[in-house]
Design an enzyme around this catalytic site. Structure first.
Site, short mmCIF file in Angstrom:
data_model
loop_
_atom_site.label_atom_id
_atom_site.label_comp_id
_atom_site.label_asym_id
_atom_site.label_seq_id
_atom_site.Cartn_x
_atom_site.Cartn_y
_atom_site.Cartn_z
N ARG A 12 111.13 33.32 -68.60
CA ARG A 12 110.33 33.74 -67.45
C ARG A 12 109.46 34.95 -67.79
O ARG A 12 109.90 35.89 -68.43
CB ARG A 12 111.24 34.09 -66.28
CG ARG A 12 110.47 34.56 -65.05
CD ARG A 12 111.26 34.40 -63.80
NE ARG A 12 112.23 35.45 -63.60
CZ ARG A 12 112.98 35.54 -62.50
NH1 ARG A 12 112.85 34.63 -61.53
NH2 ARG A 12 113.86 36.50 -62.36
N LYS B 111 113.46 30.40 -56.31
CA LYS B 111 113.22 30.87 -54.94
C LYS B 111 111.81 31.46 -54.81
O LYS B 111 111.09 31.16 -53.86
CB LYS B 111 114.26 31.93 -54.52
CG LYS B 111 115.69 31.47 -54.64
CD LYS B 111 116.66 32.53 -54.16
CE LYS B 111 116.68 33.79 -54.99
NZ LYS B 111 117.25 33.67 -56.34
N ARG C 131 124.09 39.15 -63.31
CA ARG C 131 123.45 38.69 -62.07
C ARG C 131 124.02 37.33 -61.64
O ARG C 131 124.26 37.08 -60.47
CB ARG C 131 121.93 38.60 -62.25
CG ARG C 131 121.29 39.99 -62.35
CD ARG C 131 119.87 39.90 -62.87
NE ARG C 131 118.98 39.27 -61.94
CZ ARG C 131 117.82 38.70 -62.29
NH1 ARG C 131 117.45 38.67 -63.53
NH2 ARG C 131 117.06 38.16 -61.37
N ARG D 98 110.81 40.84 -67.26
CA ARG D 98 111.56 41.79 -66.45
C ARG D 98 112.78 42.27 -67.23
O ARG D 98 113.43 41.48 -67.90
CB ARG D 98 112.03 41.11 -65.15
CG ARG D 98 111.03 41.21 -64.03
CD ARG D 98 111.38 40.33 -62.87
NE ARG D 98 112.77 40.42 -62.42
CZ ARG D 98 113.26 39.72 -61.40
NH1 ARG D 98 112.47 38.91 -60.72
NH2 ARG D 98 114.50 39.84 -61.04
P1 AMP Z 1 115.41 39.17 -57.49
O1 AMP Z 1 113.99 39.52 -57.75
O2 AMP Z 1 115.62 38.46 -56.19
O3 AMP Z 1 116.07 38.49 -58.65
O4 AMP Z 1 116.19 40.58 -57.30
C1 AMP Z 1 116.22 41.54 -58.34
C2 AMP Z 1 117.31 42.56 -58.07
O5 AMP Z 1 117.04 43.24 -56.82
C3 AMP Z 1 118.70 41.98 -57.89
O6 AMP Z 1 119.36 41.76 -59.14
C4 AMP Z 1 119.38 43.08 -57.07
O7 AMP Z 1 119.68 44.19 -57.88
C5 AMP Z 1 118.27 43.52 -56.13
N1 AMP Z 1 118.27 42.73 -54.88
C6 AMP Z 1 117.33 41.83 -54.48
N2 AMP Z 1 117.64 41.30 -53.28
C7 AMP Z 1 118.82 41.89 -52.91
C8 AMP Z 1 119.67 41.75 -51.78
N3 AMP Z 1 119.38 40.88 -50.78
N4 AMP Z 1 120.78 42.50 -51.72
C9 AMP Z 1 121.08 43.37 -52.71
N5 AMP Z 1 120.34 43.54 -53.82
C10 AMP Z 1 119.21 42.81 -53.93
#
Ligand code: AMP
Length: 251
Positions: free
Chosen positions: A156, A42, A202, A191
């Site tokens: 990553r 994404k 996740r 990360r």
């Molecule tokens: P990402 O970078 O999109 O993988 O997001 C990293 C972390 O941020 C996720 O594992 C969640 O803990 C939190 N997070 C990101 N987007 C959301 C969302 N739309 N709703 C809830 N938690 C989120």
């Protein structure tokens, strides 16, 4: 809402609503949502797509990580949630997204990366955009098998400069110089939530919330599924997404 100051005078709420209606009526913003598991691509797609379409790239994960690195009150609250791979509560998430979307710099619309993640967030977003006479135009589900997601996340590496945040993969998309971001020269890091135990949590979260979201956007006729695997070429997803947008664009 308090009155808005524009060109040295105060606009009433009604005048502001009218100006906004006329502006958006002739310049309808475009909102593109990217759905997919962690590591589905994404973020990579959003960084390619947003500048091509002149849209903002809004990543809730990046916004949350920025709050954490600033040690803000919000950052302190959400840090343990991100560390465990859980989801930040919907009311916090929609407030953060609404603040970003309302920025003047983002007036042409946005590519939303990592948001919404639940049907409730999708409903809150729909209500927010509806109150601005706007709507989601395209929803792309990046469909990647779990085995491929795990391989992607394990390799990553992310740019430590929060304003850049570019991601690389040690095997599929390595930086030119080991451990250094090609774009801004900052150090790359893994990360914390890309570690294997957190990754599994996740992916489980994603599997639990994704199906209802797909149904939600399918019912609205906005959903397009793009299958992708680790065998695909570098720009394969972008090319297919642009082709779908081109075929389905409604003026
Ligand atoms: P990402 O970078 O999109 O993988 O997001 C990293 C972390 O941020 C996720 O594992 C969640 O803990 C939190 N997070 C990101 N987007 C959301 C969302 N739309 N709703 C809830 N938690 C989120």
């Amino acid at each position: 809402m308090s009155p808005i100051k524009l060109s040295g005078r105060l606009l009433s709420r009604l005048e502001f609503a009218f100006v906004r209606y006329v502006y958006w009526h002739f310049n309808k913003p475009v909102y593109v949502i990217l759905l997919g598991g962690p590591g589905a691509g994404k973020g990579t797609l959003a960084t390619q797509l947003a500048p091509k379409l002149g849209l903002a790239h809004i990543s809730t994960g990046n916004l949350f990580r920025r709050e954490i690195s600033r040690h803000s009150a919000l950052g302190k609250k959400i840090e343990p949630i991100l560390k465990s791979g859980g989801l930040v509560p919907d009311e916090i998430t929609i407030a953060v997204v609404a603040r970003e979307l309302a920025r003047f710099a983002n007036r042409r619309g946005a590519v939303l990366d990592g948001f919404p993640r639940t049907v409730n967030q999708a409903l809150l977003l729909e209500r927010l955009l509806d109150s601005w006479s706007q709507e989601v135009c395209f929803v792309f589900f990046l469909d990647v098998e779990t085995g491929d997601l795990i391989v992607r996340l394990a390799g990553r590496r992310t740019c430590s400069n929060k304003a850049c945040g570019l991601t690389y993969h040690m095997d599929f998309n390595p930086p030119k110089k080991n451990g250094v971001c090609d774009k801004c020269g900052s150090a790359l890091y893994q990360r914390e939530d890309d570690r294997e135990d957190v990754v599994l949590a996740r992916i489980e979260n994603f599997n639990g919330t994704n199906e209802p979201m797909l149904r939600f956007y399918k019912q609205r006729g906005r959903l397009f599924t793009i299958k992708s695997s680790n065998r695909d070429g570098k720009d394969s997803v972008l090319t297919r997404v642009l082709a779908v947008m081109f075929r389905n664009w409604q003026a």
